[in-house]
Design an enzyme around this catalytic site. Structure first.
Site, short mmCIF file in Angstrom:
data_model
loop_
_atom_site.label_atom_id
_atom_site.label_comp_id
_atom_site.label_asym_id
_atom_site.label_seq_id
_atom_site.Cartn_x
_atom_site.Cartn_y
_atom_site.Cartn_z
CD1 TRP A 102 -18.10 -6.85 -8.87
CD2 TRP A 102 -16.45 -5.67 -7.92
NE1 TRP A 102 -18.67 -5.92 -8.03
CE2 TRP A 102 -17.69 -5.18 -7.45
CE3 TRP A 102 -15.28 -5.07 -7.48
CZ2 TRP A 102 -17.79 -4.12 -6.52
CZ3 TRP A 102 -15.36 -4.01 -6.57
CH2 TRP A 102 -16.61 -3.55 -6.10
CG ASP A 172 -14.07 -11.59 -6.22
OD1 ASP A 172 -14.73 -11.90 -5.20
OD2 ASP A 172 -14.07 -10.43 -6.69
CE LYS A 196 -21.03 -7.29 -2.55
NZ LYS A 196 -19.72 -7.16 -3.17
C1 LIG Z 1 -18.60 -6.47 -3.64
C2 LIG Z 1 -17.56 -7.15 -4.46
C3 LIG Z 1 -16.20 -6.82 -4.36
C4 LIG Z 1 -15.68 -5.68 -3.51
O1 LIG Z 1 -15.70 -5.94 -2.19
P1 LIG Z 1 -15.12 -4.87 -1.13
O2 LIG Z 1 -15.33 -5.57 0.15
O3 LIG Z 1 -15.90 -3.61 -1.29
O4 LIG Z 1 -13.68 -4.65 -1.47
C5 LIG Z 1 -15.31 -7.54 -5.13
N1 LIG Z 1 -15.71 -8.54 -5.93
C6 LIG Z 1 -17.00 -8.87 -6.06
C7 LIG Z 1 -17.39 -9.98 -6.98
C8 LIG Z 1 -17.96 -8.19 -5.33
O5 LIG Z 1 -19.26 -8.52 -5.45
#
Ligand SMILES: *Cc1c(COP(=O)(O)O)cnc(C)c1O
Length: 360
Positions: A102, A172, A196
């Site tokens: 990511w 993030d 999540k």
């Molecule tokens: C799932 C995830 C993403 C991507 O999220 P989207 O909503 O599919 O764009 C980005 N960063 C992390 C750490 C994630 O777990």
């Protein structure tokens, strides 16, 4: 058929109490004589819901008053691009710390928009650790430093927020938000895709310090401008009302569980149960350095790849869902977010013991 224990990495398990409440008020929400999905986002009922959700999140994370909380769309991925668009000029350095897939993606999306520097990376050891702070090569003039406190695919997590000096720290936190307490004020900006630990996909929650918003350029389209979203209370256009509603229910649920500290105690116990068994088993293996193991995402491999298909088939039949690992890592991955109860992790460990005994 009944609900299984869902170990999906995302979209992921939601608290059953939340789903039941949403089901009960799906047709008529809170006296509106219509579904929450069918009413104006500008009406007083929805505004009250929106404000309450924001307040609950502020309480849970102890968000200081000089931060805005935004409810946005586009997934975390859109914000990989929108963050450099708002906070860096094209000729300005931005520092990225790569600890998994990511953070790699976030850095790639920033490339057309700023001078991306890789300040540290554990790619050379297959993202099995967090590079020690002493190894980071930060540019003091960088517009910001970007980190990914929990790497969902590799199962690598920062257990402390590093000090990065003067540059604003951006995190993030998609797969770790609300799983444990942390000091929001160490970050200038946090963002999380909801699917999540917060709610359904399509919603992004952002916590951003006021002084950072002053940097948003006037010459970008309004819809990409975070300062505009903040000024309009995240209602520059129609927000994801259904996602906002469900997020609000999840925040209430976390509060009812005892808040983020109580979630952390549960999450620690779940993680210790699973890693403890994996390490003792002599059969399963987790590749991540112990000090960097994630509380939320636990990848593990079996002794021989040929066993994977049988493990997946039998675990699914036992009501243990979505354990297939990411293709970048192979093997299995158990995501054990806030809404996964300890009983679910115990059921997984029991199954793993039985499988190992039958397939030694
Ligand atoms: C799932 C995830 C993403 C991507 O999220 P989207 O909503 O599919 O764009 C980005 N960063 C992390 C750490 C994630 O777990």
């Amino acid at each position: 058929m009944s609900r299984g224990y869902n170990f999906s990495a995302g979209p992921a398990v939601l608290p059953e109490d939340v789903l039941r409440q949403a089901q009960a008020e799906l047709l008529e929400w809170s006296g509106a004589r219509a579904s929450v999905m069918e009413i104006s986002h500008r009406g007083k009922d929805f505004i009250a819901l929106a404000e309450q959700a924001e307040q609950d999140l502020r309480d849970l994370l102890a968000v200081p008053s000089n931060y805005k909380v935004l409810f946005l769309q586009g997934g975390a991925t859109q914000h990989f691009a929108q963050i450099p668009l708002n906070f860096a000029r094209r000729d300005q350095a931005v520092d990225y710390v790569l600890t998994g897939d990511w953070s790699e993606k976030a850095a790639k999306e920033a490339k057309p928009l700023a001078q991306v520097r890789i300040a540290a990376s554990s790619a050379d050891s297959n993202y099995d650790r967090i590079p020690a702070r002493a190894e980071w090569n930060l540019d003091a003039s960088a517009a910001y430093v970007h980190v990914t406190p929990n790497e969902t695919i590799r199962g690598v997590e920062f257990h402390d927020i590093p000090d990065v000096g003067g540059a604003p720290l951006i995190g993030d936190v998609s797969s770790t938000i609300l799983s444990r307490p942390f000091d929001v004020s160490k970050y200038a900006l946090l963002y999380a895709g909801a699917q999540k630990n917060i709610g359904p996909s399509g919603l992004v929650v952002m916590v951003v310090r006021d002084d950072l918003l002053e940097r948003c350029p006037k010459d970008i389209p309004k819809i990409f401008n975070y300062a505009e979203h903040a000024a309009q209370g995240s209602m520059l256009n129609t927000p994801n009302t259904w996602g906002w509603y469900l997020a609000g229910l999840v925040f209430k649920w976390v509060k009812a569980q005892g808040g983020v500290a109580a979630m952390a105690a549960r999450n620690r116990a779940k993680a210790e149960l699973l890693y403890g068994y994996i390490d003792r088993s002599g059969y399963y293996r987790n590749p991540v350095e112990k000090s960097a193991r994630s509380w939320m995402n636990v990848p593990f491999t079996l002794p021989r790849e040929e066993l994977d298909a049988a493990f997946l088939k039998q675990s699914e039949a036992a009501g243990l869902l979505a354990l297939k690992g990411h293709r970048a890592v192979g093997g299995m991955r158990a995501s054990i977010y806030n809404a996964m109860p300890l009983e679910g992790v115990q059921a997984l460990v029991d199954f793993m013991k039985d499988f190992a005994a039958r397939n030694g």
